[in-house]
Design a protein around this motif. Structure first.
Motif: not given
Length: 533
Positions: A247-253, A272-281, A309-313
């Motif tokens: 889901p989208d990030l909470t305001a705190e995340e 602007g503010m990052i709203r979606r969980p990031p993906f880093s590979a 708060a996202g995914v590190l692959f």
């Protein structure tokens, strides 16, 4: 008055400290002295500030002794963002600015020789630190005004030049600045995830019911995951679709993550503010500093923190350097990265999902389940390859899944209707909402964040489930760390499968499913049937 104070912020990792820039301008031996543990970039600020003041048609006190103290003096200071505060404190101490105008304000920005303001990394965590200290007005470079304005209750003034800042502090009409000169070099690097993330969906995956269930549980509880299997089995394809289940990030995340990207200097000022969980590979030749964090001078977040708060692959995990593999122990265990140096200790959050992928051998073809095994590696080479992932690292991974290539009948099934990401994301969101309600009074967000002691004391398994797990501990089939992770997984399985029974605790069924996920064993059919229903 020969003395004045301006305020700015110094960063130690993601933690900010408000710094008083105290300046004394008085008769004596002509010169400028900077004290308070400044680094080389701040020592050079004397020349930058002097020329910026002169070229802004202002007066530098060239015939007096200037002493500048960065207080508290025992705290190491780094970065060029001190320039604006130093220049304004010198002007105020020399009577060119009203000292009272600096009260309650923080000044952040690097000065060019012509008096322009350049963007600096870390503006958002700096403004957050200033707000915590009661400062309600902040001057920042104009391209970063939107970033600073993400902090609630802060009055943000985006400026292009020193002349504009001085006019604002004097209460005069703010002059126009050359937009080309003021913005020169002010653009920061933009950290971009995989652009194709918006184009992938779980509906693209045929078959793989076992792996689908595993990534759903991992996404719902924030659990770490390891995917093994021969090349071409779909490990990368599965991992790339995990962010679509979140889901989208909470305001705190969102605020935490955006501050980390700002600190790293990879935040697009206009995004602007990052709203979606990031993906880093990151690639497997990534250095320890780029993955974990560090670097020379000021500590910068690594990929594991940028995926907070996202995914590190980490694809081809055994091919990473051994020091990088071992350095992953801390973020896998605690969700934090602590970088210790001689004069400072920096803690960076890293509570993202870590997804590891590995082949069974160097050539990637070994598959004991396949009728025709094409692997050409010797057994000693396979063993050495597997041993690159040491036991302590593997023990910190929650879920293990082995992925086999699709069979022809699965690939060509015209009646198959794979579930899409939106449907799974709805279940994941509901499960996460249940966890947030359960841990509302203690501040944890997901099952993966809850310490083992708290689980045992406040959120234990039911009696039958506890006996089932204790039996494996007594038989040495699982370590104490592994038992805690099974306990967490059991809660996540329950959150996904029984969302309408808030009083129920995980029992034997959930523990059996969690043990299968943990060990990489085939999943109980009952778990897959409940999911399908």
């Amino acid at each position: 008055m020969p003395f004045a104070t301006a305020r700015t912020v110094s960063l130690q990792g993601a933690l900010g400290h408000v710094i008083d820039v105290q300046t004394d301008v008085s008769p004596g031996q002509v010169g400028t002295t900077l004290v308070g543990r400044p680094d080389a970039s701040i020592q050079e600020a004397r020349d930058r500030c002097r020329m910026a003041i002169i070229n802004s048609s202002l007066t530098w006190p060239a015939t007096k002794r200037i002493t500048i103290l960065l207080s508290p003096a025992d705290l190491p200071k780094r970065g060029t963002h001190f320039d604006l505060a130093i220049a304004c404190s010198v002007l105020a101490a020399d009577g060119r600015l009203p000292g009272a105008a600096l009260d309650g304000a923080a000044l952040i920005g690097e000065l060019t020789l012509d008096g322009g303001l350049r963007s600096v990394p870390g503006v958002l965590p700096m403004v957050l630190a200033a707000a915590d200290r009661g400062i309600r007005r902040v001057f920042v470079p104009e391209p970063q005004a939107a970033e600073a304005a993400m902090v609630p209750g802060m009055s943000v003034l985006g400026m292009r030049s020193l002349a504009q800042v001085v006019a604002e502090l004097r209460g005069e009409e703010v002059p126009e600045a050359d937009p080309v000169a003021a913005a020169s070099g002010s653009r920061l690097l933009s950290w971009r995830g995989e652009e194709r993330m918006e184009e992938v969906d779980l509906a693209d995956l045929m078959g793989l019911a076992d792996a689908r269930f595993a990534i759903e549980v991992a996404a719902a509880g924030g659990h770490h995951l390891m995917l093994s299997g021969p090349k071409g089995a779909g490990k990368t394809t599965i991992a790339e679709r995990i962010p679509t289940l979140l889901p989208d990030l909470t305001a705190e995340e969102a605020l935490e993550l955006t501050a980390l990207h700002s600190l790293a200097g990879v935040l697009d000022p206009g995004a602007g503010m990052i709203r979606r969980p990031p993906f880093s590979a990151p690639h497997h030749d990534a250095s320890k500093a780029s993955l974990i964090g560090g670097g020379s001078g000021q500590v910068r977040p690594g990929a594991v923190s940028l995926a907070h708060a996202g995914v590190l692959f980490l694809d081809e995990f055994p091919l990473f350097r051994s020091d990088v593999i071992e350095a992953m122990r801390q973020p896998l265990e605690s969700g934090d990265v602590v970088i210790a140096r001689t004069d400072e200790q920096v803690r960076l959050p890293a509570r993202g999902m870590v997804v590891l992928a590995c082949n069974p051998c160097p050539c990637g073809d070994f598959s004991p389940a396949a009728a025709n095994n094409r692997c050409t590696c010797k057994e000693v080479a396979r063993r050495d390859y597997r041993n690159k992932i040491t036991g302590p690292v593997a023990d910190r991974v929650d879920i293990l899944r082995h992925v086999e290539p699709l069979q022809p009948f699965e690939r060509n099934d015209r009646f198959a209707r794979p579930e899409d990401s939106a449907s799974v994301r709805l279940r994941v969101t509901q499960a996460r909402r249940r966890q947030a309600e359960r841990y509302a009074e203690v501040g944890w967000r997901l099952n993966a964040h809850v310490p083992g002691a708290a689980l045992r004391d406040s959120w234990s398994l039911d009696e039958a489930g506890r006996d089932r797990l204790d039996g494996d501990i007594y038989d040495a089939k699982i370590t104490s760390r592994g038992a805690v992770r099974v306990h967490r997984l059991a809660w996540t399985v329950l959150d996904l499968q029984c969302p309408r029974d808030p009083g129920r605790r995980p029992g034997v069924s959930e523990v059996e499913t969690a043990l299968a996920l943990r060990r990489g064993d085939p999943l109980p059919l009952a778990a897959l049937r409940r999911r399908a229903s």
